[in-house]
Enzyme design. Structure first.
Site, PDB file in Angstrom:
ATOM      1  N   GLU A 289       0.826  -1.207   0.000  1.00  0.00           N
ATOM      2  CA  GLU A 289       0.000   0.000   0.000  1.00  0.00           C
ATOM      3  C   GLU A 289       0.866   1.264   0.000  1.00  0.00           C
ATOM      4  OE1 GLU A 289      -4.495   0.405   1.564  1.00  0.00           O
ATOM      5  OE2 GLU A 289      -3.027   0.134   3.139  1.00  0.00           O
ATOM      6  N   HIS A 314       8.687 -26.401   0.978  1.00  0.00           N
ATOM      7  CA  HIS A 314       7.977 -27.483   0.294  1.00  0.00           C
ATOM      8  C   HIS A 314       6.836 -26.930  -0.544  1.00  0.00           C
ATOM      9  CE1 HIS A 314      10.158 -30.538   2.624  1.00  0.00           C
ATOM     10  NE2 HIS A 314      10.235 -29.544   3.499  1.00  0.00           N
ATOM     11  N   LYS A 428     -14.017   2.127  -3.099  1.00  0.00           N
ATOM     12  CA  LYS A 428     -14.811   2.444  -1.903  1.00  0.00           C
ATOM     13  C   LYS A 428     -16.029   3.272  -2.268  1.00  0.00           C
ATOM     14  CE  LYS A 428     -11.151   2.701   1.567  1.00  0.00           C
ATOM     15  NZ  LYS A 428     -10.421   3.596   2.442  1.00  0.00           N
TER      16      LYS A 428
HETATM   17  O1  PA5 Z   1      -2.834   1.833   5.925  1.00  0.00           O
HETATM   18  C1  PA5 Z   1      -3.926   2.339   5.742  1.00  0.00           C
HETATM   19  O2  PA5 Z   1      -4.108   3.560   5.837  1.00  0.00           O
HETATM   20  C2  PA5 Z   1      -5.126   1.482   5.434  1.00  0.00           C
HETATM   21  O3  PA5 Z   1      -4.784   0.166   5.192  1.00  0.00           O
HETATM   22  C3  PA5 Z   1      -6.121   1.542   6.581  1.00  0.00           C
HETATM   23  O4  PA5 Z   1      -5.512   1.074   7.745  1.00  0.00           O
HETATM   24  C4  PA5 Z   1      -7.374   0.722   6.294  1.00  0.00           C
HETATM   25  O5  PA5 Z   1      -7.940   1.118   5.084  1.00  0.00           O
HETATM   26  C5  PA5 Z   1      -8.395   0.927   7.401  1.00  0.00           C
HETATM   27  O6  PA5 Z   1      -8.644   2.282   7.569  1.00  0.00           O
HETATM   28  P1  PA5 Z   1      -9.312   2.846   8.860  1.00  0.00           P
HETATM   29  O7  PA5 Z   1      -8.379   2.700   9.994  1.00  0.00           O
HETATM   30  O8  PA5 Z   1      -9.591   4.274   8.537  1.00  0.00           O
HETATM   31  O9  PA5 Z   1     -10.562   2.069   9.092  1.00  0.00           O
END
Ligand code: PA5
Length: 459
Positions: A289, A314, A428
């Site tokens: 990410e 394995h 989203k």
């Molecule tokens: O690293 C990030 O920002 C994302 O992976 C969030 O942690 C994830 O989308 C969850 O978001 P939130 O904490 O706002 O629910």
């Protein structure tokens, strides 16, 4: 005495004789990356650097963890992505592998721990089947305060809880971890009087494990959160050095960057420890990410892959050794384990097995770790090793900070923003539309029209 996590890059020097020269060749870029990080720290735009020094929050977390321990048998973290993976990582690394199956005494009076980061309804139902809600506390974690998966689970759980224990008592079971200033969950928490912990505004989800996000569930299960933060602080100091040969995060980021430039689009982490399986998942999210971005119309980023030794020897190792040379490997070793098993000296009636007699299972794992490093190096596959002297809260705190710094340095080297995730927003907003959220109707319509236009083909 502090047990330091060490980066051993000797395999890389053997597998790739030109690497030092290449590092020298990008020294200007490295200097810029270091300057970029310094600027981020000084400007306070990024806050993960400061997490080891949050003394006040730490004491509040300990007090609340005591309340949870004294009043509940189960503790469920409800979150997703960066608001869940770190919790699972700490729990798996630092607690007994079958923690939830231990008796209350064996758990030293700490509640069982669950992490709910799924909206697979049968999975949620399965969890609810085994929980006595009267004895269960929930920690709802979302930085944005409105993540649909987390909030849907929360709404289902809260309704059941209120029906089970009554509206007045339900808040005693709910702890919220969210942003201090904005978001739907903050508003709800204030209205209902839920105990709330705050995630610093300048700390993003995947960099938040050592904030209240990960520390509360850790403290509830008896993990030494002081040790975690001490380890993190020690590593933070090492990772602030300008010379890459004194800074393990910068050096590892440089190796990854050089590998990426040579078309090694896959970054494998392979801990030789079941306790670091959750670390692998946490790493995959952090790396993917943070670094999977588009810059000047060009895509960047390596695909992270988790493998666990010895079991993936394995499964994936054949590909690692003979498949495409498009990967760089980090092999993680745990030098010392608390317990080992001598393999009894006995005649099993076959020399294909008898060689094991008199050895230990730990020696077998260590031998496989060393052998994998050797065969990768022999085939000139880029690999380096990370050594954890022992798994402890301190070394895990070091590991967390090593990887967060390394990811941030990699972002600087690649010239991208390692702290946002713009592309995931599109899906989203379409989901919001499909779930009838006001203002998102057109997003759903766009997709529904596309679905109609696609000719489905089945076999
Ligand atoms: O690293 C990030 O920002 C994302 O992976 C969030 O942690 C994830 O989308 C969850 O978001 P939130 O904490 O706002 O629910």
């Amino acid at each position: 005495m502090l047990e330091r996590v060490r980066l051993d890059y000797s395999n890389l020097l053997v597998a790739d004789e030109g690497i030092m020269e290449e590092i020298h060749g990008i020294r200007k870029r490295i200097t810029c990356a270091v300057a970029g990080m310094r600027k981020k720290k000084e400007s306070n735009l990024q806050g993960f650097f400061r997490l080891p020094y949050q003394t006040e929050e730490k004491e509040d977390i300990k007090i609340h963890a005591r309340y949870i321990k004294e009043n509940f048998e189960n503790f469920v973290v409800v979150g997703i992505g960066g608001s869940a993976l770190g919790n699972r990582f700490l729990h798996r690394a630092l607690n007994h592998p079958y923690y939830n199956m231990l008796s209350w005494e064996e758990r030293k009076g700490c509640p069982r721990i669950f992490v709910l980061d799924s909206i697979d309804t049968d999975y949620l139902a399965g969890l609810l089947d085994i929980l006595d809600l009267k004895k269960t506390a929930f920690n709802i974690i979302t930085k944005s305060g409105g993540t649909s998966e987390t909030m849907a689970n929360f709404m289902v759980i809260r309704d059941l809880l209120e029906r089970m224990v009554g509206r007045e008592r339900a808040p005693e079971h709910i702890t919220v971890t969210t942003d201090r200033e904005r978001g739907s969950l903050l508003k709800i928490a204030r209205e209902k009087g839920y105990r709330t912990f705050y995630i610093p505004q300048n700390v993003g989800g995947r960099y938040s494990v050592l904030s209240p996000v990960g520390l509360l569930s850790a403290a509830v299960s008896g993990i030494d959160i002081d040790g975690l933060l001490e380890g993190a602080s020690d590593m933070a100091e090492r990772c602030s050095k300008e010379n890459p040969f004194n800074n393990p995060a910068l050096l590892a980021a440089i190796f990854q960057y050089l590998a990426y430039r040579r078309g090694k689009n896959i970054s494998v982490v392979m801990p030789y420890s079941e306790f670091l399986d959750g670390f692998g998942d946490w790493y995959c999210q952090l790396w993917a990410e943070s670094l999977g971005k588009t810059r000047d119309a060009e895509s960047t980023g390596q695909t992270p892959v988790k493998a666990v030794g010895a079991r993936d020897q394995h499964s994936l190792l054949q590909l690692f050794l003979d498949g495409p040379d498009d990967k760089i490997y980090t092999l993680l070793e745990v030098e010392n384990r608390d317990r080992d098993f001598e393999i009894p000296r006995q005649d099993m009636g076959d020399k294909g097995v008898n060689y094991l007699s008199g050895n230990s299972v730990g020696k077998l794992l260590n031998s496989e770790f060393r052998a994998t490093g050797y065969v990768l190096t022999k085939r000139k596959r880029m690999n380096y090793r990370l050594i954890l002297p022992h798994i402890s809260s301190n070394t895990i705190g070091q590991l967390v900070f090593l990887y967060m710094y390394m990811t941030a340095y990699a972002g600087e080297l690649l010239g991208i923003d390692a702290f946002n995730q713009p592309a995931v927003e599109e899906g989203k907003t379409i989901t919001y539309g499909l779930m009838n959220r006001e203002g998102y109707e057109d997003r759903a319509e766009e997709m529904l029209n596309w679905e109609k236009s696609v000719k489905r083909v089945y076999v």
